[in-house]
Design an enzyme around this catalytic site. Sequence first.
Site, mmCIF file in Angstrom:
data_model
loop_
_atom_site.group_PDB
_atom_site.id
_atom_site.type_symbol
_atom_site.label_atom_id
_atom_site.label_comp_id
_atom_site.label_asym_id
_atom_site.label_seq_id
_atom_site.Cartn_x
_atom_site.Cartn_y
_atom_site.Cartn_z
ATOM 1 N N HIS A 179 42.137 53.943 62.408
ATOM 2 C CA HIS A 179 41.200 54.868 63.050
ATOM 3 C C HIS A 179 39.839 54.510 62.454
ATOM 4 O O HIS A 179 39.538 54.882 61.321
ATOM 5 C CB HIS A 179 41.624 56.303 62.725
ATOM 6 C CG HIS A 179 40.631 57.355 63.071
ATOM 7 N ND1 HIS A 179 40.882 58.330 64.016
ATOM 8 C CD2 HIS A 179 39.388 57.608 62.597
ATOM 9 C CE1 HIS A 179 39.829 59.130 64.113
ATOM 10 N NE2 HIS A 179 38.913 58.721 63.245
ATOM 11 N N ASP A 305 46.277 58.608 72.893
ATOM 12 C CA ASP A 305 45.755 59.557 71.892
ATOM 13 C C ASP A 305 45.982 61.003 72.354
ATOM 14 O O ASP A 305 45.124 61.873 72.153
ATOM 15 C CB ASP A 305 44.278 59.308 71.591
ATOM 16 C CG ASP A 305 43.845 59.952 70.277
ATOM 17 O OD1 ASP A 305 44.691 60.579 69.596
ATOM 18 O OD2 ASP A 305 42.657 59.833 69.924
ATOM 19 N N GLY A 324 40.220 66.342 70.341
ATOM 20 C CA GLY A 324 41.450 65.832 70.944
ATOM 21 C C GLY A 324 41.711 66.426 72.303
ATOM 22 O O GLY A 324 41.264 67.533 72.609
HETATM 23 O O1 DOR Z 1 40.535 63.373 68.941
HETATM 24 C C1 DOR Z 1 41.365 63.117 68.079
HETATM 25 N N1 DOR Z 1 42.396 63.923 67.847
HETATM 26 N N2 DOR Z 1 41.218 62.009 67.357
HETATM 27 C C2 DOR Z 1 41.991 61.760 66.285
HETATM 28 O O2 DOR Z 1 41.791 60.766 65.649
HETATM 29 C C3 DOR Z 1 43.037 62.709 65.864
HETATM 30 C C4 DOR Z 1 43.468 63.534 67.001
HETATM 31 C C5 DOR Z 1 44.257 64.738 66.572
HETATM 32 O O3 DOR Z 1 45.162 64.613 65.746
HETATM 33 O O4 DOR Z 1 44.016 65.829 67.106
HETATM 34 ZN ZN ZN Z 2 42.252 58.544 65.844
#
Ligand code: DOR
Ligand code: ZN
Length: 432
Positions: A179, A305, A324
Amino acid sequence: MSELLIKNVKPYGEGDPVDVLVRDTRIADIGTGLTASDDAEVIEGNGQILLPGFVDLHTHLREPGREDTETIETGSAAAALGGYTAVFAMANTSPVADSVVITDHVWRRGQEVGLVDVFPVGAVTVGLQGKQLAEMGTMAAGVGRVRMFSDDGVCVDDPLIMRRALEYANSLGVLIAQHAEEPRLTRNAIAHEGPNAARLGLHGWPRAAEESIVARDALLARDANARVHICHASTAGTVELVKWAKSQGISITAEVTPHHLLLDDSRLETYDAVNKVNPPLRESTDVAALRQALADGVIDCVATDHAPHAEQDKCCEFAAARPGMLGLETALSIIVQTMVRPGLLDWRGVAKVMSEKPAAIVGLDDHGRPIAVGEPANLTLIDPDAEWTVRGAELASISNNTPFEDMTFPAEVTATVLRGRVTAREGKAVGI
Ligand code: DOR
Ligand code: ZN
């Protein structure tokens, strides 16, 4: 012996329709006018497209620890509905998957659910703290046979730890997925650093935070003679660096998410945290470069992701929200919209970036295989002419955090087959 007859389908979207006969776990015959035993399950393909089952190198299933947002069971259902037959479950669970106890649990639970092969990702460092290497060898030797390690969610930022991780991974024959985010450049950052974030008063996440780690890790991989995989590439500069590294013979691979191929930072206007993601949505020039790089093979594959989050962690002020978004059930449609419709990829290309290449990157023997007699029957059937509108509440995930709410997309997964067993059909996951 069980039989499954998939009638009237076009493998890779090419040629005239054929029938595909599956016996137990493998493809037994491909041809026209095939017949099966009376008790065989039959899928009428109506000329739809048959691809190898998709493989997602980057999924957050939240089990153990946040079963209020997703479980291995609900995430597996989402994966099957999205056309996936294998997913890699990231290690940033609670507790962190930094020991064989956790990684073996994830594997076993995935097999018990039986909708998709859930391959555990092990943490690179203990507790994702970036200080001490986790026992990668023990995890690799476990029942879950961990073959990919990542501290995803955070960056392995210490170059010495990363160097050791690469050396260690090399001797174990496993992959490190990074990452890429230099944390000293992203402290308090919540949106892509650019004119939009400046105007909206959002603290910026500069491209250089990603690119400096990509460049560094390419050099570390070169020196360790190891392989490195770059998670969720998000900038035009990352594309240039990966291209350069490959031209030098460095063993580097990279993935891109559907959301980075479709959305840009103009979405921030509403301050709706459903658009908050890490790395952040970038500018339209980055989006164009990522699409071209995926078409050209500079970026190797698509990874979702998929990151479920509870309502209270998303429906709050932008700065406080977790990054996320959901991805498993919308991935194929977004690839069709951003890559197939504009002529950047044909269906064979989709099979490459969503199945064959991700399987090859982690060395899976039974996924991402050709549609041919004798091969494992891991398959995805797609209606390319369908259109559907995304409704978060109707997705199989427990969480609803999709940025694609109310958007209408082309193409639909109509069936998924894992080792000869139908795991999803017409919008419903089919349990064991
Ligand atoms: O947007 C993200 N959500 N990027 C990440 O690297 C981790 C992930 C998460 O675990 O929610
Ligand atoms: Zn990530």
